[in-house]
Enzyme design. Sequence first.
Site, PDB file in Angstrom:
ATOM      1  N   TYR A 142       1.087  -1.352  -0.025  1.00 39.99           N
ATOM      2  CA  TYR A 142       0.194   0.049   0.045  1.00 39.99           C
ATOM      3  C   TYR A 142       0.930   1.422  -0.062  1.00 39.99           C
ATOM      4  CZ  TYR A 142      -3.361   3.377   1.703  1.00 39.99           C
ATOM      5  OH  TYR A 142      -4.279   4.525   1.932  1.00 39.99           O
ATOM      6  N   ASP A 237       9.227   3.139  -0.425  1.00 42.62           N
ATOM      7  CA  ASP A 237       8.294   3.723   0.389  1.00 42.62           C
ATOM      8  C   ASP A 237       8.421   3.262   1.835  1.00 42.62           C
ATOM      9  OD1 ASP A 237       6.009   4.642   1.636  1.00 42.62           O
ATOM     10  OD2 ASP A 237       4.488   3.701   0.290  1.00 42.62           O
ATOM     11  N   LYS A 265       4.332   8.908   8.960  1.00 40.04           N
ATOM     12  CA  LYS A 265       4.232   8.200  10.049  1.00 40.04           C
ATOM     13  C   LYS A 265       5.149   8.760  11.222  1.00 40.04           C
ATOM     14  CE  LYS A 265       1.122   4.849   8.256  1.00 40.04           C
ATOM     15  NZ  LYS A 265       1.174   4.038   7.091  1.00 40.04           N
TER      16      LYS A 265
HETATM   17  C1  LIG Z   1       0.637   4.787   5.774  1.00 42.65           C
HETATM   18  C2  LIG Z   1       1.093   4.440   4.713  1.00 42.65           C
HETATM   19  C3  LIG Z   1       1.074   5.360   3.520  1.00 42.65           C
HETATM   20  C4  LIG Z   1      -0.135   6.572   3.447  1.00 42.65           C
HETATM   21  O1  LIG Z   1       0.238   7.260   4.493  1.00 42.65           O
HETATM   22  P1  LIG Z   1      -1.065   8.507   4.642  1.00 42.65           P
HETATM   23  O2  LIG Z   1      -0.066   9.179   5.724  1.00 42.65           O
HETATM   24  O3  LIG Z   1      -1.956   7.315   5.491  1.00 42.65           O
HETATM   25  O4  LIG Z   1      -1.370   9.055   3.480  1.00 42.65           O
HETATM   26  C5  LIG Z   1       1.691   5.041   2.323  1.00 42.65           C
HETATM   27  N1  LIG Z   1       2.718   4.149   2.108  1.00 42.65           N
HETATM   28  C6  LIG Z   1       2.904   3.046   3.229  1.00 42.65           C
HETATM   29  C7  LIG Z   1       3.959   2.206   3.119  1.00 42.65           C
HETATM   30  C8  LIG Z   1       2.074   3.272   4.357  1.00 42.65           C
HETATM   31  O5  LIG Z   1       2.241   2.406   5.512  1.00 42.65           O
END
Ligand SMILES: *Cc1c(COP(=O)(O)O)cnc(C)c1O
Length: 425
Positions: A142, A237, A265
């Site tokens: 994701y 990511d 995060k």
């Molecule tokens: C949480 C997450 C996102 C999205 O971040 P948001 O702050 O919720 O938009 C993108 N990539 C990864 C790997 C994530 O865990």
Amino acid sequence: MTHNEELFTRARKTIPGGVNSPVRAFRSVGGAPRFFTRGAGARVWDADDKCYVDYVGSWGPLILGHADADTVRAVQEAAAKGLSFGAPTIGEIELAELLVQRVPSMDMVRLVSSGTEATMSAIRLARGFTGRDAIIKFEGCYHGHGDSLLVKAGSGLLTFGNPSSAGVPADLAQHTLVLDYNDAQGLRDAFAQHGKTIACVIVEPVAGNMNLIAPKPEFLAAMRELCTRHGSVLIFDEVMTGFRVGPGSAQGLYGITPDLSTFGKVVGGGMPLGAFGGRRDIMEQIAPLGPVYQAGTLSGNPLSVAAGLVTLKKIAAPGFYEALTARTKSLVDGLAAAAKRHGVKFSAQSVGGMFGVYFAATPPTSYAEVMACDKEAFNRFFHSMLDAGFYLAPSAFEAGFVSAAHTDADIAATVAAADAIFAAG
Ligand SMILES: *Cc1c(COP(=O)(O)O)cnc(C)c1O
């Protein structure tokens, strides 16, 4: 009705599904979501004033635990000086300097307000830099809810993808190739066929959005080698793994240098903040220096930056990751041992401060293996743990998080509760 149930009923009248992000709705596990009223350290309290040891930590950001006193003070001090300026501030330079210092691959960085913004921007940048449109992602990873990323595998092998959400144009999804995680050969085949058109590969270097899947070292190594050979941009990511799995994030842990990385995060310490950065020659393609447009009214918000700065400084304390990693490992080892004692088909693993629990004999290594885990067994375990005062992610397909505020006693109590649940069958 409990207060949580009353609130859920009320919320659903004005908020779709009663929640502002789908996984919060407990659809996967059933029942009413808990509405939280406060948190402190490793604990949260719900609307019925029931206390839980929290293993979600706002889905990762709260590596210092809830309402960390230094972070709260820094945010309060920043707020007193002004909530937002839409003009540069000193804090943004300090945070950028810290990130460039800590992240091996990062020469330059830009701050945004969420992980989704970071990945969307990094992909636009990779496309602008290479002049190519196609991107590769992996099933089960994701990367936020940008249009190009809400795509599932096409019907044939190595065919481009289809939208996984209504509202995403099929024309756009056709530029995304969706491959299997941990399948280095699949990646080689894709590059052999489409190499000249691939702008970037985007990957979670430890997958944390299909429960936790650890990367095979040869998978990440092949990705680096193929991107270099074909002139494609490698995007790690690290929105979840950044400063979660180790001081150098996943790229430091596995010794692979991506071209761009995205953060969110932990870097915002619980406030809305994301970042993307990497190679100078690529980053210099962003406006106002270059032709790739990207902007944000609240980007580099002073309150978010203040929370991020405190968090990054506190996690640099000597021994921080050794302790976090050891405590997370003692949790998963304790859970696995308890399951074994009672003959429950269960396994668990951790990387730094993130972990996965699986109702399967061994930890899965692919999306297909995760999907084969016993979801009903997880859902029963989840609700039993919730009743006992332990808040796990409300889905069999999410990772869990331990913070520096979790004590050995918290871990021991969690394992004891799980042991009793496994014993009861
Ligand atoms: C949480 C997450 C996102 C999205 O971040 P948001 O702050 O919720 O938009 C993108 N990539 C990864 C790997 C994530 O865990």
